[in-house]
Design a protein around this motif. Structure first.
Motif, PDB file in Angstrom:
ATOM      1  N   TYR A 149       0.752  -1.147  -0.029  1.00  0.00           N
ATOM      2  CA  TYR A 149      -0.028  -0.271   0.008  1.00  0.00           C
ATOM      3  C   TYR A 149       0.986   1.259  -0.035  1.00  0.00           C
ATOM      4  O   TYR A 149       2.015   1.111   0.296  1.00  0.00           O
ATOM      5  CB  TYR A 149      -0.726   0.010   1.357  1.00  0.00           C
ATOM      6  N   ARG A 150       0.271   2.348  -0.595  1.00  0.00           N
ATOM      7  CA  ARG A 150       1.070   3.620  -0.593  1.00  0.00           C
ATOM      8  C   ARG A 150       0.456   4.599   0.198  1.00  0.00           C
ATOM      9  O   ARG A 150      -0.859   4.924  -0.236  1.00  0.00           O
ATOM     10  CB  ARG A 150       1.280   3.845  -2.069  1.00  0.00           C
ATOM     11  N   ILE A 151       0.938   5.264   1.314  1.00  0.00           N
ATOM     12  CA  ILE A 151       0.257   6.414   1.769  1.00  0.00           C
ATOM     13  C   ILE A 151       0.794   7.686   1.278  1.00  0.00           C
ATOM     14  O   ILE A 151       2.113   7.867   1.107  1.00  0.00           O
ATOM     15  CB  ILE A 151       0.463   6.223   3.348  1.00  0.00           C
ATOM     16  N   LYS A 152       0.143   8.712   1.010  1.00  0.00           N
ATOM     17  CA  LYS A 152       0.318   9.780   0.607  1.00  0.00           C
ATOM     18  C   LYS A 152      -0.271  11.010   0.999  1.00  0.00           C
ATOM     19  O   LYS A 152      -1.542  10.959   0.890  1.00  0.00           O
ATOM     20  CB  LYS A 152       0.453   9.736  -0.901  1.00  0.00           C
ATOM     21  N   PHE A 153       0.438  12.041   1.597  1.00  0.00           N
ATOM     22  CA  PHE A 153      -0.372  13.010   2.286  1.00  0.00           C
ATOM     23  C   PHE A 153       0.517  14.447   2.056  1.00  0.00           C
ATOM     24  O   PHE A 153       1.649  14.374   1.857  1.00  0.00           O
ATOM     25  CB  PHE A 153      -0.854  12.666   3.657  1.00  0.00           C
ATOM     26  N   ALA A 154      -0.283  15.612   2.211  1.00  0.00           N
ATOM     27  CA  ALA A 154       0.512  16.792   2.283  1.00  0.00           C
ATOM     28  C   ALA A 154       0.567  17.395   3.564  1.00  0.00           C
ATOM     29  O   ALA A 154      -0.446  17.226   4.340  1.00  0.00           O
ATOM     30  CB  ALA A 154      -0.575  17.809   1.357  1.00  0.00           C
ATOM     31  N   PHE A 155       1.823  17.713   4.025  1.00  0.00           N
ATOM     32  CA  PHE A 155       2.052  18.435   5.277  1.00  0.00           C
ATOM     33  C   PHE A 155       2.615  19.759   5.229  1.00  0.00           C
ATOM     34  O   PHE A 155       3.292  20.013   4.414  1.00  0.00           O
ATOM     35  CB  PHE A 155       3.078  17.423   5.978  1.00  0.00           C
ATOM     36  N   ALA A 156       2.373  20.378   6.346  1.00  0.00           N
ATOM     37  CA  ALA A 156       2.649  21.949   6.325  1.00  0.00           C
ATOM     38  C   ALA A 156       2.867  22.297   7.842  1.00  0.00           C
ATOM     39  O   ALA A 156       1.785  21.970   8.581  1.00  0.00           O
ATOM     40  CB  ALA A 156       2.132  22.800   5.626  1.00  0.00           C
ATOM     41  N   ALA A 157       4.062  23.076   8.134  1.00  0.00           N
ATOM     42  CA  ALA A 157       4.065  23.815   9.354  1.00  0.00           C
ATOM     43  C   ALA A 157       3.255  24.780   9.376  1.00  0.00           C
ATOM     44  O   ALA A 157       2.782  25.262   8.339  1.00  0.00           O
ATOM     45  CB  ALA A 157       5.475  24.100   9.671  1.00  0.00           C
TER      46      ALA A 157
ATOM     47  N   SER B  20      10.196  25.492  15.090  1.00  0.00           N
ATOM     48  CA  SER B  20      10.135  23.795  14.959  1.00  0.00           C
ATOM     49  C   SER B  20       9.531  23.202  15.811  1.00  0.00           C
ATOM     50  O   SER B  20       8.811  22.070  15.570  1.00  0.00           O
ATOM     51  CB  SER B  20      11.488  23.341  14.623  1.00  0.00           C
ATOM     52  N   ALA B  21       9.417  23.547  17.069  1.00  0.00           N
ATOM     53  CA  ALA B  21       9.028  22.811  18.407  1.00  0.00           C
ATOM     54  C   ALA B  21       7.429  22.533  18.187  1.00  0.00           C
ATOM     55  O   ALA B  21       6.786  21.898  18.416  1.00  0.00           O
ATOM     56  CB  ALA B  21       9.217  23.343  19.564  1.00  0.00           C
ATOM     57  N   GLU B  22       6.871  23.524  17.346  1.00  0.00           N
ATOM     58  CA  GLU B  22       5.203  23.463  16.972  1.00  0.00           C
ATOM     59  C   GLU B  22       4.688  22.386  16.001  1.00  0.00           C
ATOM     60  O   GLU B  22       3.579  22.025  16.057  1.00  0.00           O
ATOM     61  CB  GLU B  22       4.640  24.826  16.686  1.00  0.00           C
ATOM     62  N   ASN B  23       5.603  22.026  15.213  1.00  0.00           N
ATOM     63  CA  ASN B  23       5.243  21.266  14.009  1.00  0.00           C
ATOM     64  C   ASN B  23       5.705  19.760  13.781  1.00  0.00           C
ATOM     65  O   ASN B  23       6.915  19.802  13.542  1.00  0.00           O
ATOM     66  CB  ASN B  23       5.052  22.360  12.917  1.00  0.00           C
ATOM     67  N   ARG B  24       5.139  18.882  14.210  1.00  0.00           N
ATOM     68  CA  ARG B  24       5.814  17.503  13.965  1.00  0.00           C
ATOM     69  C   ARG B  24       4.414  16.535  13.947  1.00  0.00           C
ATOM     70  O   ARG B  24       3.784  16.539  14.776  1.00  0.00           O
ATOM     71  CB  ARG B  24       6.677  16.881  15.123  1.00  0.00           C
TER      72      ARG B  24
ATOM     73  N   GLY C 168       9.667  15.046  11.721  1.00  0.00           N
ATOM     74  CA  GLY C 168      10.642  15.734  12.523  1.00  0.00           C
ATOM     75  C   GLY C 168      10.080  17.191  13.016  1.00  0.00           C
ATOM     76  O   GLY C 168       8.869  17.469  12.545  1.00  0.00           O
ATOM     77  N   ASN C 169      10.760  17.900  13.621  1.00  0.00           N
ATOM     78  CA  ASN C 169      10.148  19.320  14.098  1.00  0.00           C
ATOM     79  C   ASN C 169      10.315  20.170  12.512  1.00  0.00           C
ATOM     80  O   ASN C 169      11.647  20.173  12.202  1.00  0.00           O
ATOM     81  CB  ASN C 169      10.856  19.873  14.992  1.00  0.00           C
ATOM     82  N   VAL C 170       9.885  21.025  12.206  1.00  0.00           N
ATOM     83  CA  VAL C 170       9.633  21.714  11.297  1.00  0.00           C
ATOM     84  C   VAL C 170       9.140  23.360  11.621  1.00  0.00           C
ATOM     85  O   VAL C 170       8.094  23.552  11.948  1.00  0.00           O
ATOM     86  CB  VAL C 170       8.856  21.053   9.951  1.00  0.00           C
ATOM     87  N   ALA C 171       9.888  24.127  11.233  1.00  0.00           N
ATOM     88  CA  ALA C 171       9.581  25.619  11.519  1.00  0.00           C
ATOM     89  C   ALA C 171       8.986  26.344  10.034  1.00  0.00           C
ATOM     90  O   ALA C 171       9.436  25.743   8.976  1.00  0.00           O
ATOM     91  CB  ALA C 171      10.737  26.317  11.945  1.00  0.00           C
ATOM     92  N   ASP C 172       8.332  27.271  10.182  1.00  0.00           N
ATOM     93  CA  ASP C 172       7.883  28.104   9.157  1.00  0.00           C
ATOM     94  C   ASP C 172       8.053  29.727   9.656  1.00  0.00           C
ATOM     95  O   ASP C 172       7.021  29.832  10.281  1.00  0.00           O
ATOM     96  CB  ASP C 172       6.415  27.709   8.452  1.00  0.00           C
TER      97      ASP C 172
END
Length: 210
Positions: free
Chosen positions: A125-133, A139-143, A157-161
Protein backbone atom coordinates in the motif's frame (compact mmCIF):
# COMPACT_ATOMS: atom_id res chain seq x y z
CA UNK A 1 -3.12 -4.79 13.56
CA UNK A 2 0.54 -5.21 12.75
CA UNK A 3 2.17 -4.13 9.53
CA UNK A 4 5.61 -3.83 8.07
CA UNK A 5 7.19 -0.89 6.30
CA UNK A 6 9.59 -0.80 3.38
CA UNK A 7 10.15 2.56 1.74
CA UNK A 8 11.72 0.97 -1.35
CA UNK A 9 9.48 -2.00 -2.09
CA UNK A 10 9.00 -3.30 -5.63
CA UNK A 11 6.22 -5.49 -7.01
CA UNK A 12 8.76 -7.58 -8.92
CA UNK A 13 12.28 -6.96 -10.08
CA UNK A 14 11.35 -5.42 -13.45
CA UNK A 15 8.05 -3.61 -13.00
CA UNK A 16 6.78 -0.11 -12.42
CA UNK A 17 4.38 0.69 -9.57
CA UNK A 18 1.34 2.64 -10.73
CA UNK A 19 -0.99 4.27 -8.22
CA UNK A 20 -4.44 2.79 -8.31
CA UNK A 21 -6.92 5.56 -9.19
CA UNK A 22 -9.30 4.86 -6.32
CA UNK A 23 -8.34 6.25 -2.91
CA UNK A 24 -9.31 3.84 -0.12
CA UNK A 25 -9.77 6.50 2.58
CA UNK A 26 -12.93 8.39 3.49
CA UNK A 27 -12.95 12.21 3.67
CA UNK A 28 -9.34 12.37 2.56
CA UNK A 29 -9.24 16.14 1.97
CA UNK A 30 -11.40 17.32 4.90
CA UNK A 31 -14.06 18.97 2.74
CA UNK A 32 -16.75 17.78 5.17
CA UNK A 33 -18.06 18.96 7.52
CA UNK A 34 -18.20 22.34 5.84
CA UNK A 35 -16.74 25.19 7.88
CA UNK A 36 -19.44 27.89 8.05
CA UNK A 37 -18.11 30.01 10.91
CA UNK A 38 -17.21 33.55 9.87
CA UNK A 39 -13.69 33.13 11.27
CA UNK A 40 -13.09 30.46 8.63
CA UNK A 41 -12.24 27.71 11.10
CA UNK A 42 -14.12 25.45 13.50
CA UNK A 43 -13.86 22.24 15.54
CA UNK A 44 -15.92 19.09 15.08
CA UNK A 45 -16.47 16.34 17.64
CA UNK A 46 -15.33 12.79 16.92
CA UNK A 47 -16.11 10.87 14.77
CA UNK A 48 -15.66 13.18 11.80
CA UNK A 49 -16.81 11.65 8.50
CA UNK A 50 -14.62 8.56 8.52
CA UNK A 51 -12.00 9.76 11.00
CA UNK A 52 -11.89 8.81 14.67
CA UNK A 53 -10.30 11.56 16.76
CA UNK A 54 -8.59 11.14 20.14
CA UNK A 55 -6.74 13.59 22.36
CA UNK A 56 -3.02 12.84 22.43
CA UNK A 57 -2.48 10.55 25.37
CA UNK A 58 0.45 12.29 27.04
CA UNK A 59 -1.01 15.80 27.44
CA UNK A 60 -2.86 17.10 30.48
CA UNK A 61 -6.69 17.25 30.47
CA UNK A 62 -6.71 20.58 32.32
CA UNK A 63 -5.42 24.04 31.46
CA UNK A 64 -5.76 26.83 34.01
CA UNK A 65 -9.39 26.66 35.10
CA UNK A 66 -10.47 24.82 31.94
CA UNK A 67 -11.25 21.12 31.64
CA UNK A 68 -10.68 19.35 28.35
CA UNK A 69 -13.85 18.10 26.57
CA UNK A 70 -14.36 14.37 27.01
CA UNK A 71 -14.64 13.79 23.27
CA UNK A 72 -11.79 14.93 21.05
CA UNK A 73 -12.34 17.51 18.32
CA UNK A 74 -10.89 17.88 14.84
CA UNK A 75 -10.05 21.42 13.80
CA UNK A 76 -10.73 22.35 10.18
CA UNK A 77 -9.68 25.54 8.38
CA UNK A 78 -11.20 26.99 5.24
CA UNK A 79 -8.14 28.63 3.67
CA UNK A 80 -7.76 30.77 6.79
CA UNK A 81 -3.94 31.03 6.88
CA UNK A 82 -3.32 30.07 3.28
CA UNK A 83 -4.71 27.81 0.59
CA UNK A 84 -5.54 24.17 1.20
CA UNK A 85 -3.44 21.69 -0.75
CA UNK A 86 -6.60 20.12 -2.19
CA UNK A 87 -10.10 21.64 -2.17
CA UNK A 88 -10.61 24.53 0.23
CA UNK A 89 -10.28 22.93 3.69
CA UNK A 90 -7.45 21.33 5.64
CA UNK A 91 -6.92 20.11 9.21
CA UNK A 92 -4.80 21.45 12.06
CA UNK A 93 -3.69 18.57 14.28
CA UNK A 94 -3.02 20.75 17.31
CA UNK A 95 -6.73 21.30 17.67
CA UNK A 96 -8.82 23.46 20.01
CA UNK A 97 -11.05 22.72 22.99
CA UNK A 98 -13.74 25.35 22.51
CA UNK A 99 -13.63 26.48 18.90
CA UNK A 100 -13.79 30.03 17.50
CA UNK A 101 -16.44 31.19 20.00
CA UNK A 102 -14.13 30.41 22.95
CA UNK A 103 -11.85 33.27 24.02
CA UNK A 104 -9.39 30.87 25.66
CA UNK A 105 -6.17 29.99 23.87
CA UNK A 106 -3.03 27.95 24.33
CA UNK A 107 -4.71 24.82 25.67
CA UNK A 108 -2.99 21.43 25.06
CA UNK A 109 -5.21 20.16 22.25
CA UNK A 110 -2.97 17.90 20.14
CA UNK A 111 -4.84 14.98 18.61
CA UNK A 112 -4.46 11.56 17.08
CA UNK A 113 -6.71 10.76 14.12
CA UNK A 114 -7.15 7.39 12.43
CA UNK A 115 -9.12 5.14 10.12
CA UNK A 116 -9.28 1.35 10.30
CA UNK A 117 -8.91 0.07 6.74
CA UNK A 118 -9.81 -3.35 5.30
CA UNK A 119 -6.54 -4.63 3.84
CA UNK A 120 -5.19 -7.75 2.15
CA UNK A 121 -2.35 -9.57 3.89
CA UNK A 122 0.87 -9.30 1.90
CA UNK A 123 -0.36 -6.55 -0.40
CA UNK A 124 1.67 -3.34 -0.74
CA UNK A 125 0.00 0.00 0.00
CA UNK A 126 1.08 3.58 -0.56
CA UNK A 127 0.29 6.42 1.88
CA UNK A 128 0.47 9.90 0.38
CA UNK A 129 -0.37 13.15 2.15
CA UNK A 130 0.36 16.88 2.27
CA UNK A 131 2.00 18.30 5.41
CA UNK A 132 2.80 21.88 6.36
CA UNK A 133 4.08 23.71 9.39
CA UNK A 134 1.80 26.44 10.71
CA UNK A 135 3.03 29.78 9.31
CA UNK A 136 5.17 31.93 11.61
CA UNK A 137 5.88 29.17 14.12
CA UNK A 138 9.06 27.55 15.40
CA UNK A 139 10.11 23.98 14.81
CA UNK A 140 8.87 22.74 18.21
CA UNK A 141 5.28 23.48 17.14
CA UNK A 142 5.14 21.25 14.07
CA UNK A 143 5.74 17.53 13.97
CA UNK A 144 3.53 14.68 12.72
CA UNK A 145 3.98 10.96 13.29
CA UNK A 146 2.40 8.40 10.97
CA UNK A 147 1.61 4.86 12.10
CA UNK A 148 0.50 1.91 9.96
CA UNK A 149 -0.84 -1.03 11.92
CA UNK A 150 0.64 0.33 15.14
CA UNK A 151 4.17 0.76 13.74
CA UNK A 152 5.73 4.17 13.10
CA UNK A 153 6.36 4.44 9.35
CA UNK A 154 7.12 8.16 9.10
CA UNK A 155 7.98 11.09 11.34
CA UNK A 156 8.24 14.57 9.81
CA UNK A 157 10.57 15.70 12.56
CA UNK A 158 10.31 19.24 13.90
CA UNK A 159 9.63 21.74 11.12
CA UNK A 160 9.63 25.55 11.40
CA UNK A 161 7.93 28.06 9.11
CA UNK A 162 9.05 31.64 9.59
CA UNK A 163 7.02 32.97 6.66
CA UNK A 164 3.44 34.01 5.98
CA UNK A 165 1.29 31.56 4.06
CA UNK A 166 1.25 27.77 3.98
CA UNK A 167 4.10 25.86 2.35
CA UNK A 168 2.90 22.31 1.64
CA UNK A 169 5.16 19.33 1.12
CA UNK A 170 3.91 15.98 -0.20
CA UNK A 171 5.08 12.89 1.68
CA UNK A 172 4.86 9.33 0.32
CA UNK A 173 5.29 6.20 2.44
CA UNK A 174 5.17 2.64 1.10
CA UNK A 175 3.93 -0.11 3.43
CA UNK A 176 2.73 -3.72 3.37
CA UNK A 177 -0.31 -5.10 5.20
CA UNK A 178 0.02 -8.06 7.54
CA UNK A 179 -3.60 -8.02 8.75
CA UNK A 180 -7.10 -7.99 7.29
CA UNK A 181 -7.74 -4.64 9.01
CA UNK A 182 -4.98 -2.05 9.38
CA UNK A 183 -5.09 1.26 11.24
CA UNK A 184 -3.67 4.33 9.51
CA UNK A 185 -2.97 6.94 12.19
CA UNK A 186 -1.63 10.51 12.30
CA UNK A 187 -0.55 12.16 15.56
CA UNK A 188 0.57 15.71 16.27
CA UNK A 189 3.83 15.51 18.25
CA UNK A 190 4.51 19.23 18.37
CA UNK A 191 4.13 21.35 21.48
CA UNK A 192 0.52 20.90 22.59
CA UNK A 193 -0.72 24.49 22.71
CA UNK A 194 -3.48 24.67 20.08
CA UNK A 195 -1.13 25.87 17.34
CA UNK A 196 0.61 23.36 15.14
CA UNK A 197 0.85 21.04 12.17
CA UNK A 198 -1.42 21.17 9.11
CA UNK A 199 -2.37 18.13 7.05
CA UNK A 200 -4.42 17.66 3.89
CA UNK A 201 -5.17 15.33 0.97
CA UNK A 202 -4.43 12.03 2.76
CA UNK A 203 -4.59 9.19 0.27
CA UNK A 204 -4.11 5.44 0.54
CA UNK A 205 -3.65 3.35 -2.57
CA UNK A 206 -3.06 -0.31 -3.27
CA UNK A 207 -0.41 0.00 -5.99
CA UNK A 208 -0.56 -2.12 -9.11
CA UNK A 209 2.24 -2.97 -11.53
CA UNK A 210 2.61 -2.59 -15.24
Amino acid sequence: MQARHNANFECTKNCTIVEQPENILENYSFEVPEVTNGKKWDVFQTPVDGWTIEWRGDVLPTFGNQNRPALAKLELHENVLGSAYEGDQYSELDSDWGGPSDSGTGEPASITMYQDIPTVIGRPYRIKFAFAARPNTGSAENRVEVKWGGAVVHDTGNVADNNDGIEWQVITVNVVATSNVTRLQFTDLGTANSQGSFIDDIKLYSPICQ
